[in-house]
Design an enzyme around this catalytic site. Structure first.
Site, PDB file in Angstrom:
ATOM      1  CG  MET A 127      -1.837   1.147   1.300  1.00  0.00           C
ATOM      2  SD  MET A 127      -3.318   0.797   2.234  1.00  0.00           S
ATOM      3  CE  MET A 127      -2.716   0.830   3.901  1.00  0.00           C
ATOM      4  CB  CYS A 128       2.100   3.648  -1.920  1.00  0.00           C
ATOM      5  SG  CYS A 128       3.484   2.500  -1.858  1.00  0.00           S
ATOM      6  N   GLY A 129       0.487   5.829  -0.635  1.00  0.00           N
ATOM      7  CA  GLY A 129      -0.408   6.956  -0.871  1.00  0.00           C
ATOM      8  C   GLY A 129       0.186   7.849  -1.940  1.00  0.00           C
ATOM      9  NE  ARG A 157      -3.508   4.615   0.089  1.00  0.00           N
ATOM     10  CZ  ARG A 157      -4.325   3.602  -0.175  1.00  0.00           C
ATOM     11  NH1 ARG A 157      -5.451   3.491   0.494  1.00  0.00           N
ATOM     12  NH2 ARG A 157      -4.029   2.719  -1.097  1.00  0.00           N
TER      13      ARG A 157
END
Lengths: 299, 235
Positions: free
Chosen positions: A1-3, A32
């Site tokens: 997960m990343c933002g 995130r």
């Protein structure tokens, strides 16, 4: 997960607020991606000059470095130091000579990105710490993109942080994971594309660079990526005149956009947009899968 | 603002989301605190998830993931867009999104009704188990994937692979369908289905808004229920 986040201003009055807006968006995306953060800002640029965003260890003598380059460029280049990064501005026709000098005499310095207006900063740590370290809230510009990373495919290092440069004034942030990046990296290496990390997102950036070297526009390179990149991705791509968005056909990774008369904004989640001015009346929508979007400043 | 006089107002710019959800979980609907209004939801996740009481909850703004998840009995009205998984696993009640819904709206929901006035993204009604979903706009790809029962009614268009690996959920689409998923076929729209559509639209407050004979019906060809070597290519 990343933002991932991005903002493109239509209203020049907001330009002094760009850093503050981007910083606020990045910090909301901490859940995130708490491992590292980075951003690209498109600020002012001087005609016939190019900015090189450089990275070294904290406390590095960038003043000395700039001075040593004065022989190459004929006079001390303009230099702004921000913690572990520095931006030097040199005449565009001297860029190749500066790159050669850096490669030959300063292997400890990495070139993070180059362009007439783009500056890139990235570090490990919480997004709020990274934003503060580089003084992001005080930066101004026409547009910017940012990333908060929760590492899955490779180590938590500064080099593995986003954005990744894909060419002059171009960079990419990625939320997702590619499954064919090792194979693709081998192919791209044979085509002469260099990689600094084992990171899958860097391969996506290298892929776009390679496509554009062979004559594709950024839009065409992104379209081709739909076929050649296997895995999950939402990309935001910064360009000199704006930014683009592309999601894989399955659209596993989230994306939300907001548009007003003053700006277009992108974020992984709507939460990151709530502090933007006039958001209550913005048109909020989800970009379609497998569709290339661009918001550009009219040339 | 609509003419709605709430018994309780929660402003999430002032109070914590957990405080709101905790209060909603304690509510029985047997006191006077039946009408709730939530201000400044600001995309928060799991807002009004797990409510099990006959409450009416008006949410004034956009919500994040899993809003109204696991809902039982409550009417939850969202004056804005909803993030991923709105009304996922709903058991009963009514959830109304006045804007768009993101992916997996009504996922695995067993009962109740989900009405979306805008569009719904991919995987709308994935693994639906008895819910009625009405979308006034269009829906994205892989909607009603493995849908087991319930009704998905779409006024607009459907994306790729509608009803892939469908069980007994009934799908009604008024516009175009980009493609049908494995084992999903078009079926005849008979009078009993038109009546079903009229009843569902009435229950959603959409009576007379649309001619139900304009819908096409899609359902399972029932070839993939059990493994059969002749169907191996379709799995």
């Amino acid at each position: 997960m990343c933002g991932i986040v991005g903002i493109f201003l239509k209203d020049p009055k907001l330009e002094p607020e760009l850093g503050q807006m981007l910083s606020s968006m990045l910090c909301v995306m901490t859940d995130r991606g708490p491992d590292s953060a980075g951003f690209a800002i498109y600020g002012t640029g001087a005609a016939d000059h190019v900015k090189l965003s450089l990275r070294a260890v904290e406390g590095y003598d960038f003043e000395g470095l700039a001075h040593s380059l004065s022989v190459v460029v004929g006079g001390d280049p303009r230099l702004v130091v921000r913690a572990s990064h520095a931006v030097i501005e040199v005449p565009a026709d001297q860029e190749a000579a500066v790159r050669a000098a850096l490669a030959a005499h300063h292997p400890e310095v990495a070139i993070v990105g180059t362009g007439a207006r783009m500056e890139i900063f990235k570090e490990i740590g919480l997004p709020s710490a990274v934003a503060e370290r580089f003084d992001l809230p005080k930066m101004s510009g026409t547009h910017g993109i940012g990333h908060t990373r929760m590492a899955t495919e490779s180590a938590v290092t500064t080099a593995g942080a986003h954005p990744f440069s894909t060419g002059a004034d171009q960079c990419l942030v990625h939320n997702g994971s590619l499954s064919n990046h090792n194979d693709l990296r081998r192919q791209l290496k044979r085509e002469g594309i260099a990689f600094a990390t084992e990171n899958d997102s860097e391969v996506a950036a290298g892929y776009l660079t390679w496509r554009m070297k062979n004559g594709a526009t950024l839009g065409e390179a992104l379209e081709a990526g739909l076929k050649d990149l296997d895995g999950f991705f939402t990309f935001v791509v910064g360009t000199e005149s704006g930014f683009g968005v592309l999601r894989d056909p399955i659209a596993c990774k989230p994306a939300v956009m907001a548009e007003t008369d003053q700006y277009v904004a992108f974020a992984s989640e709507y939460r990151a947009l709530v502090n933007l001015p006039g958001i209550a009346d913005a048109r909020v929508f989800e970009p379609e899968p497998a569709t290339v979007y661009f918001w550009d400043r009219a040339a | 603002m609509n003419a709605f006089s709430p018994d309780i107002t929660f402003d999430l710019a002032q109070s914590e989301l957990r405080e709101l959800n905790g209060a909603l979980h304690k509510a029985t609907g047997e006191t006077n605190a039946k009408l709730w209004r939530v201000l400044n939801p600001n995309g928060r996740h799991a807002l009004a998830a797990g409510v099990d009481a006959p409450l009416t909850i008006q949410v004034e703004g956009h919500v994040g993931y899993y809003c109204a998840g696991m809902n039982q009995q409550a009417s939850i009205i969202i004056h804005g867009n909803a993030g991923v998984g709105v009304a996922e696993n709903m058991m009963s009640g009514f959830v109304h999104v006045l804007g768009d819904a993101s992916q997996a709206a009504g996922a695995t929901a067993h009962g109740g009704m989900l009405r979306i006035d805008g569009n719904a993204s991919a995987r709308c009604g994935i693994s639906m188990k008895g819910v009625d979903i009405i979308v006034k706009g269009s829906i994205g790809h892989m909607s009603a994937f493995m849908g087991q029962s319930g009704n998905l009614i779409v006024f607009g268009d459907a994306g790729e692979a509608l009803g892939d690996s469908l069980y007994e959920a009934k799908l009604f689409v008024r516009g175009s369908v980009k493609s049908l998923g494995a084992d999903c076929i078009e079926k005849e729209l008979r009078d009993e289905h038109k009546k079903l559509l009229s009843d569902k639209l009435a229950a959603a407050g959409l009576s007379g808004s649309i001619d139900v004979s304009e819908f096409k019906r899609y359902g399972s060809a029932r070839r993939l229920y059990n493994f059969h070597i002749d169907n191996v290519d379709a799995y």
